[in-house]
Motif scaffolding. Sequence first.
Motif, PDB file in Angstrom:
ATOM      1  N   ASN A   1       1.725   5.422 -12.540  1.00 14.29           N
ATOM      2  CA  ASN A   1       0.321   5.303 -12.148  1.00 14.29           C
ATOM      3  C   ASN A   1      -0.228   3.906 -12.439  1.00 14.29           C
ATOM      4  O   ASN A   1      -0.960   3.338 -11.635  1.00 14.29           O
ATOM      5  N   PHE A   2       0.133   3.357 -13.591  1.00 17.54           N
ATOM      6  CA  PHE A   2      -0.286   1.983 -13.883  1.00 17.54           C
ATOM      7  C   PHE A   2       0.305   1.018 -12.866  1.00 17.54           C
ATOM      8  O   PHE A   2      -0.381   0.133 -12.363  1.00 17.54           O
ATOM      9  N   TYR A   3       1.567   1.198 -12.548  1.00 20.25           N
ATOM     10  CA  TYR A   3       2.212   0.341 -11.566  1.00 20.25           C
ATOM     11  C   TYR A   3       1.557   0.504 -10.190  1.00 20.25           C
ATOM     12  O   TYR A   3       1.342  -0.471  -9.470  1.00 20.25           O
ATOM     13  N   SER A   4       1.195   1.728  -9.846  1.00 17.85           N
ATOM     14  CA  SER A   4       0.507   1.980  -8.584  1.00 17.85           C
ATOM     15  C   SER A   4      -0.840   1.268  -8.538  1.00 17.85           C
ATOM     16  O   SER A   4      -1.214   0.694  -7.514  1.00 17.85           O
ATOM     17  N   MET A   5      -1.549   1.283  -9.658  1.00 18.44           N
ATOM     18  CA  MET A   5      -2.845   0.586  -9.703  1.00 18.44           C
ATOM     19  C   MET A   5      -2.666  -0.921  -9.574  1.00 18.44           C
ATOM     20  O   MET A   5      -3.453  -1.594  -8.901  1.00 18.44           O
ATOM     21  N   VAL A   6      -1.621  -1.474 -10.179  1.00 16.08           N
ATOM     22  CA  VAL A   6      -1.348  -2.906 -10.057  1.00 16.08           C
ATOM     23  C   VAL A   6      -1.037  -3.253  -8.605  1.00 16.08           C
ATOM     24  O   VAL A   6      -1.534  -4.260  -8.075  1.00 16.08           O
ATOM     25  N   LEU A   7      -0.241  -2.439  -7.957  1.00 18.39           N
ATOM     26  CA  LEU A   7       0.079  -2.692  -6.544  1.00 18.39           C
ATOM     27  C   LEU A   7      -1.166  -2.610  -5.671  1.00 18.39           C
ATOM     28  O   LEU A   7      -1.364  -3.425  -4.770  1.00 18.39           O
ATOM     29  N   GLY A   8      -2.012  -1.618  -5.939  1.00 16.03           N
ATOM     30  CA  GLY A   8      -3.254  -1.505  -5.182  1.00 16.03           C
ATOM     31  C   GLY A   8      -4.139  -2.719  -5.378  1.00 16.03           C
ATOM     32  O   GLY A   8      -4.756  -3.221  -4.432  1.00 16.03           O
ATOM     33  N   TYR A   9      -4.190  -3.212  -6.602  1.00 14.12           N
ATOM     34  CA  TYR A   9      -4.976  -4.421  -6.874  1.00 14.12           C
ATOM     35  C   TYR A   9      -4.401  -5.615  -6.114  1.00 14.12           C
ATOM     36  O   TYR A   9      -5.160  -6.416  -5.556  1.00 14.12           O
ATOM     37  N   ARG A  10      -3.086  -5.743  -6.085  1.00 18.94           N
ATOM     38  CA  ARG A  10      -2.467  -6.844  -5.354  1.00 18.94           C
ATOM     39  C   ARG A  10      -2.787  -6.774  -3.868  1.00 18.94           C
ATOM     40  O   ARG A  10      -2.996  -7.802  -3.220  1.00 18.94           O
ATOM     41  N   VAL A  11      -2.838  -5.575  -3.318  1.00 17.08           N
ATOM     42  CA  VAL A  11      -3.184  -5.419  -1.898  1.00 17.08           C
ATOM     43  C   VAL A  11      -4.621  -5.874  -1.668  1.00 17.08           C
ATOM     44  O   VAL A  11      -4.913  -6.618  -0.733  1.00 17.08           O
TER      45      VAL A  11
ATOM     46  N   ALA B   1      -5.877   0.970   9.336  1.00 15.54           N
ATOM     47  CA  ALA B   1      -6.410   2.272   8.914  1.00 15.54           C
ATOM     48  C   ALA B   1      -5.388   3.031   8.083  1.00 15.54           C
ATOM     49  O   ALA B   1      -5.736   3.694   7.101  1.00 15.54           O
ATOM     50  N   LYS B   2      -4.128   2.892   8.436  1.00 14.11           N
ATOM     51  CA  LYS B   2      -3.060   3.572   7.709  1.00 14.11           C
ATOM     52  C   LYS B   2      -2.964   3.049   6.268  1.00 14.11           C
ATOM     53  O   LYS B   2      -2.833   3.827   5.323  1.00 14.11           O
ATOM     54  N   SER B   3      -3.044   1.740   6.099  1.00 17.26           N
ATOM     55  CA  SER B   3      -2.982   1.151   4.753  1.00 17.26           C
ATOM     56  C   SER B   3      -4.195   1.540   3.917  1.00 17.26           C
ATOM     57  O   SER B   3      -4.075   1.807   2.719  1.00 17.26           O
ATOM     58  N   ARG B   4      -5.378   1.545   4.541  1.00 15.05           N
ATOM     59  CA  ARG B   4      -6.587   1.971   3.806  1.00 15.05           C
ATOM     60  C   ARG B   4      -6.440   3.402   3.326  1.00 15.05           C
ATOM     61  O   ARG B   4      -6.769   3.723   2.183  1.00 15.05           O
ATOM     62  N   ASN B   5      -5.938   4.274   4.205  1.00 11.84           N
ATOM     63  CA  ASN B   5      -5.745   5.668   3.818  1.00 11.84           C
ATOM     64  C   ASN B   5      -4.728   5.796   2.692  1.00 11.84           C
ATOM     65  O   ASN B   5      -4.911   6.589   1.768  1.00 11.84           O
ATOM     66  N   ARG B   6      -3.665   5.007   2.766  1.00 10.80           N
ATOM     67  CA  ARG B   6      -2.659   5.047   1.698  1.00 10.80           C
ATOM     68  C   ARG B   6      -3.267   4.621   0.364  1.00 10.80           C
ATOM     69  O   ARG B   6      -2.987   5.221  -0.676  1.00 10.80           O
ATOM     70  N   LEU B   7      -4.090   3.585   0.400  1.00  9.67           N
ATOM     71  CA  LEU B   7      -4.728   3.142  -0.844  1.00  9.67           C
ATOM     72  C   LEU B   7      -5.700   4.189  -1.379  1.00  9.67           C
ATOM     73  O   LEU B   7      -5.764   4.425  -2.587  1.00  9.67           O
ATOM     74  N   LEU B   8      -6.453   4.816  -0.501  1.00 15.02           N
ATOM     75  CA  LEU B   8      -7.379   5.864  -0.939  1.00 15.02           C
ATOM     76  C   LEU B   8      -6.623   7.052  -1.533  1.00 15.02           C
ATOM     77  O   LEU B   8      -7.024   7.606  -2.568  1.00 15.02           O
TER      78      LEU B   8
ATOM     79  N   ALA C   1       0.833  -1.202   0.000  1.00 14.73           N
ATOM     80  CA  ALA C   1       0.000   0.000   0.000  1.00 14.73           C
ATOM     81  C   ALA C   1       0.869   1.253   0.000  1.00 14.73           C
ATOM     82  O   ALA C   1       0.583   2.229  -0.713  1.00 14.73           O
ATOM     83  N   LYS C   2       1.950   1.235   0.766  1.00 11.82           N
ATOM     84  CA  LYS C   2       2.866   2.381   0.806  1.00 11.82           C
ATOM     85  C   LYS C   2       3.534   2.569  -0.552  1.00 11.82           C
ATOM     86  O   LYS C   2       3.641   3.691  -1.056  1.00 11.82           O
ATOM     87  N   LYS C   3       3.950   1.483  -1.164  1.00 13.87           N
ATOM     88  CA  LYS C   3       4.583   1.550  -2.475  1.00 13.87           C
ATOM     89  C   LYS C   3       3.594   2.068  -3.529  1.00 13.87           C
ATOM     90  O   LYS C   3       3.974   2.824  -4.423  1.00 13.87           O
ATOM     91  N   ALA C   4       2.332   1.652  -3.422  1.00  9.49           N
ATOM     92  CA  ALA C   4       1.311   2.126  -4.360  1.00  9.49           C
ATOM     93  C   ALA C   4       1.134   3.638  -4.234  1.00  9.49           C
ATOM     94  O   ALA C   4       1.003   4.344  -5.244  1.00  9.49           O
ATOM     95  N   LEU C   5       1.116   4.148  -3.002  1.00 10.36           N
ATOM     96  CA  LEU C   5       0.961   5.588  -2.796  1.00 10.36           C
ATOM     97  C   LEU C   5       2.145   6.352  -3.377  1.00 10.36           C
ATOM     98  O   LEU C   5       1.965   7.346  -4.085  1.00 10.36           O
ATOM     99  N   TRP C   6       3.364   5.905  -3.110  1.00  5.88           N
ATOM    100  CA  TRP C   6       4.536   6.605  -3.620  1.00  5.88           C
ATOM    101  C   TRP C   6       4.590   6.584  -5.147  1.00  5.88           C
ATOM    102  O   TRP C   6       4.967   7.560  -5.785  1.00  5.88           O
TER     103      TRP C   6
END
Length: 164
Positions: free
Chosen positions: A113-123, A132-139, A94-99
């Motif tokens: 951005n595509f890579y971030s979306m792939v990471l978010g999907y994997r999470v 809560a921290k991970s949810r916020n990072r994904l949002l 989730a942190k990697k997706a945000l960065w």
Amino acid sequence: MNRENSGFVFLMDCADIGEAQVIKSFLESQGFHPRVRDEQTRSVAPHLGNLLGKLTLEIPEHEYMDASQTLESRERPRLQVAAETSSEDTQALAKKALWNAILGCVFIPLICNFYSMVLGYRVLRTEVPLSAKSRNRLLWAIFFNSIAFYIWLTIGPKFFTNFL
């Protein structure tokens, strides 16, 4: 009542003739007397398979309990246990997706951005409860990805055509 069908009961449905033959052979090796309903018709006229319906394995009524117990003892579980992922792994993703989403807004458009979306999907695919921290990072990653796609897909082409 047909004499040939008397005394036989349903044991199981099979996916194809190969599976039916393997199970029939196994049961015969265990001393049972199974049969595949309409086996000769299916072997001579396989195009009638849909007309005949499912492949049904039958067994004499007095052998039913023993045969079903034998099959159940040999049946392997069909569900595979997914490898457990720890919450630390999902938090790191989730942190990697945000960065990557932020980098996509600022430096390297669309690829990050595509890579971030792939990471978010994997999470989200791991189905592990998120902190809560991970949810916020994904949002926030979704928010930054949306902004980046809007900017780079609307303003970006105009910028590059005017620049060239």
